[in-house]
Design a protein around this motif. Structure first.
Motif, mmCIF file in Angstrom:
data_model
loop_
_atom_site.group_PDB
_atom_site.id
_atom_site.type_symbol
_atom_site.label_atom_id
_atom_site.label_comp_id
_atom_site.label_asym_id
_atom_site.label_seq_id
_atom_site.Cartn_x
_atom_site.Cartn_y
_atom_site.Cartn_z
ATOM 1 N N LEU A 324 0.826 -1.205 0.000
ATOM 2 C CA LEU A 324 0.000 0.000 0.000
ATOM 3 C C LEU A 324 0.865 1.263 0.000
ATOM 4 C CD1 LEU A 324 -3.001 0.856 0.325
ATOM 5 C CD2 LEU A 324 -2.606 0.914 2.788
ATOM 6 N N ILE A 325 1.894 1.265 0.825
ATOM 7 C CA ILE A 325 2.723 2.478 0.983
ATOM 8 C C ILE A 325 3.703 2.629 -0.170
ATOM 9 C CG2 ILE A 325 4.472 3.578 2.462
ATOM 10 C CD1 ILE A 325 2.887 2.508 4.857
ATOM 11 N N GLU A 326 4.066 1.529 -0.788
ATOM 12 C CA GLU A 326 5.037 1.548 -1.899
ATOM 13 C C GLU A 326 6.316 2.270 -1.493
ATOM 14 O OE1 GLU A 326 2.697 3.126 -5.273
ATOM 15 O OE2 GLU A 326 2.670 1.035 -5.941
ATOM 16 N N TYR A 327 7.032 1.669 -0.569
ATOM 17 C CA TYR A 327 8.257 2.282 -0.054
ATOM 18 C C TYR A 327 9.300 2.508 -1.153
ATOM 19 C CZ TYR A 327 6.703 1.464 4.710
ATOM 20 O OH TYR A 327 6.016 1.491 5.895
ATOM 21 N N ASP A 328 10.088 3.537 -0.965
ATOM 22 C CA ASP A 328 11.153 3.866 -1.919
ATOM 23 C C ASP A 328 12.493 3.262 -1.503
ATOM 24 O OD1 ASP A 328 9.808 6.141 -3.687
ATOM 25 O OD2 ASP A 328 9.144 6.344 -1.616
#
Ligand code: SAH
Ligand code: SF4
Ligand code: F3S
Length: 437
Positions: A324-328
């Motif tokens: 959901l957050i789609e971390y970088d």
């Protein structure tokens, strides 16, 4: 004992440890000792150690066994977190080890060395309290473009799995004037980027409530310093990230748009047992707020898989939150029980290595697919890169965007140390490729 002329130092662990090594090196050089690149050439061997996971400690223990076989007349010292977590045990177990210097005794290095030379017996300095004299000590750094500055040392949190409160003691914020002076000193030397370090930078100032000067206040003051192009910070405990900090990221031209915001787990049951003091919902709320205030900020995380009793369902919650957050950026670790921590005392390490690795690989795969999607979308865009050095291959230049993405591109070496606009042309794994425009 022969004359001492040279020392070798190897650093394990986090950026704070890297900075601590710079502080040690500065003093040893001032004592006319030359730093050498190999143990063989060295009269003194220092290992600045980390205790965060078993593997970090094993690496150092391996070295100590190696030196046991072949010490010659070298002096061997252990500095850092393992000195603090294992203390005398290390000295007893390794009679050829000459001294221990803890994380709050960095400025005692030459004294310990002298004492050892005069007494020729095992020495130790392992204070748990903050080393006040460090306030005004500026290390000489090898890197001439970017530097770390410690703004708060120690940790007051009680994450149940974590050994750091034992190895670094209570949180103490450094005096703001001394931080600002060090930043100005670095700016005068030509440094372009500073990274403010702490186990939890967001609690800066909370230990000195009468001063009424918190982390965002410090950021606003540092942003006024001429010549520094970029300011970064790490790490942030999610519970202490405030709206004020988010506004600072939005409003301060030098403060980079990247927040390392470690969630550790997406399961409320696990978070509770980790004693992280937030729920997944509260965490997500903060991330959403951050994304709404600073839409272009990138977000990084740390995750521990295989915490005791973590079920497939718990892990799925972490996976879903990550998706959901789609971390970088993401650092994913397998749980490793640490001595005297609450988790190690209370829970059995009952998730097999096989399951830990499976979960870790699954998250890594997800992370890479997220990056692939994001990096594809960046092709054709223009990014400001602070050029740091020649890449390992010796062909490309290497640098980072404000959002902390690594970029390589062809260009003249004279660009090193400068800000350069680069057009993104492709990527490979976690590295963007670009061209100068
Ligand atoms: N102060 C920082 C983290 C320092 S340790 C913070 O709170 O964010 C860096 C990371 O190591 C932690 O975020 C955590 O993910 C991991 N870690 C800490 N203890 C661990 C343990 N016992 N086993 C596995 N990973 C651990
Ligand atoms: Fe460890 Fe938690 Fe402190 Fe970070 S905040 S150093 S994970 S105790
Ligand atoms: Fe390791 Fe100590 Fe840093 S345990 S992660 S070197 S604070």
């Amino acid at each position: 004992m022969k004359d001492l002329n040279t020392f070798y130092i190897r650093t394990y662990g986090c950026q704070m440890n890297e900075l601590d090594s710079e502080i040690l090196i500065t003093q040893l050089k001032a004592r006319n000792l030359a730093q050498v690149e190999t143990e063989t050439e060295a009269d003194i061997i220092l290992l600045n150690t980390c205790s965060i996971r078993d593997l970090a400690e094993k690496k150092v223990l391996g070295k100590l066994y190696e030196y046991k076989k072949d010490k010659k007349d070298k002096i061997i010292g252990i500095c850092g977190c393992m000195a603090m977590s294992q203390k005398e045990t290390l000295l007893k177990k390794f009679p050829h080890l000459d001294f221990l210097i803890g994380t709050n005794n960095l400025l005692d290095i030459t004294k310990v060395l002298d004492d050892f030379l005069s007494k020729n017996t095992q020495m130790k300095k392992l204070d748990i309290d903050y080393e006040k004299e460090l306030e005004n000590f500026y290390a000489t750094r090898d890197n001439k473009i970017k530097a770390s500055i410690a703004i708060i040392r120690g940790c007051n949190n009680h994450c149940s799995y974590c050994i750091v409160p034992q190895t670094r003691g209570k949180e103490v914020s450094r005096d703001s004037k001394s931080i600002i002076n060090e930043a100005k000193y670095l700016a005068n030397l030509g440094y372009k980027e500073i990274t403010l370090l702490g186990q939890n930078v967001n609690s800066y100032g909370l230990d000195k409530p009468d001063q009424n000067y918190l982390f965002p206040d410090l950021l606003y003051d540092l942003n006024k310093i001429d010549n520094i192009d970029r300011i970064r910070f790490m790490t942030s405990h999610p519970k202490d990230i405030t709206k004020d900090l988010m506004y600072a990221i939005r409003d301060l031209d030098k403060l980079c748009e990247f927040v390392h915001f470690p969630v550790q787990s997406g399961s409320n049951k696990v978070l509770k047992e980790m004693r992280r003091s937030y729920s997944a919902e509260e965490y997500l709320e903060k991330v959403n707020l951050l994304k709404s205030i600073t839409p272009n900020a990138t977000i990084g995380t740390d995750i521990i898989v295989g915490f005791p009793n973590e079920t497939d369902e718990d892990f799925e919650k972490t996976y879903k939150l990550f998706e959901l957050i789609e971390y970088d950026t993401a650092f994913i670790f397998a749980y490793s029980p640490r001595q005297k921590t609450y988790a190690a005392r209370k829970f059995e390490d009952n998730i097999s290595n096989e399951i830990k690795q499976k979960r870790l690989q699954k998250l890594l795969k997800l992370f890479h697919s997220i990056l692939e999607k994001k990096y594809k979308a960046l092709i054709g865009s223009k990014k400001e890169v602070l050029v740091e050095s020649l890449n390992k291959d010796g062909i490309y230049l290497k640098g980072r965007t404000r959002e902390f993405e690594k970029v390589i591109f062809k260009g003249d070496k004279s660009l090193i140390g400068k800000l350069q606009i680069v057009e993104i042309t492709g990527f490979s794994y976690q590295t963007l490729k670009g061209k100068v425009i």
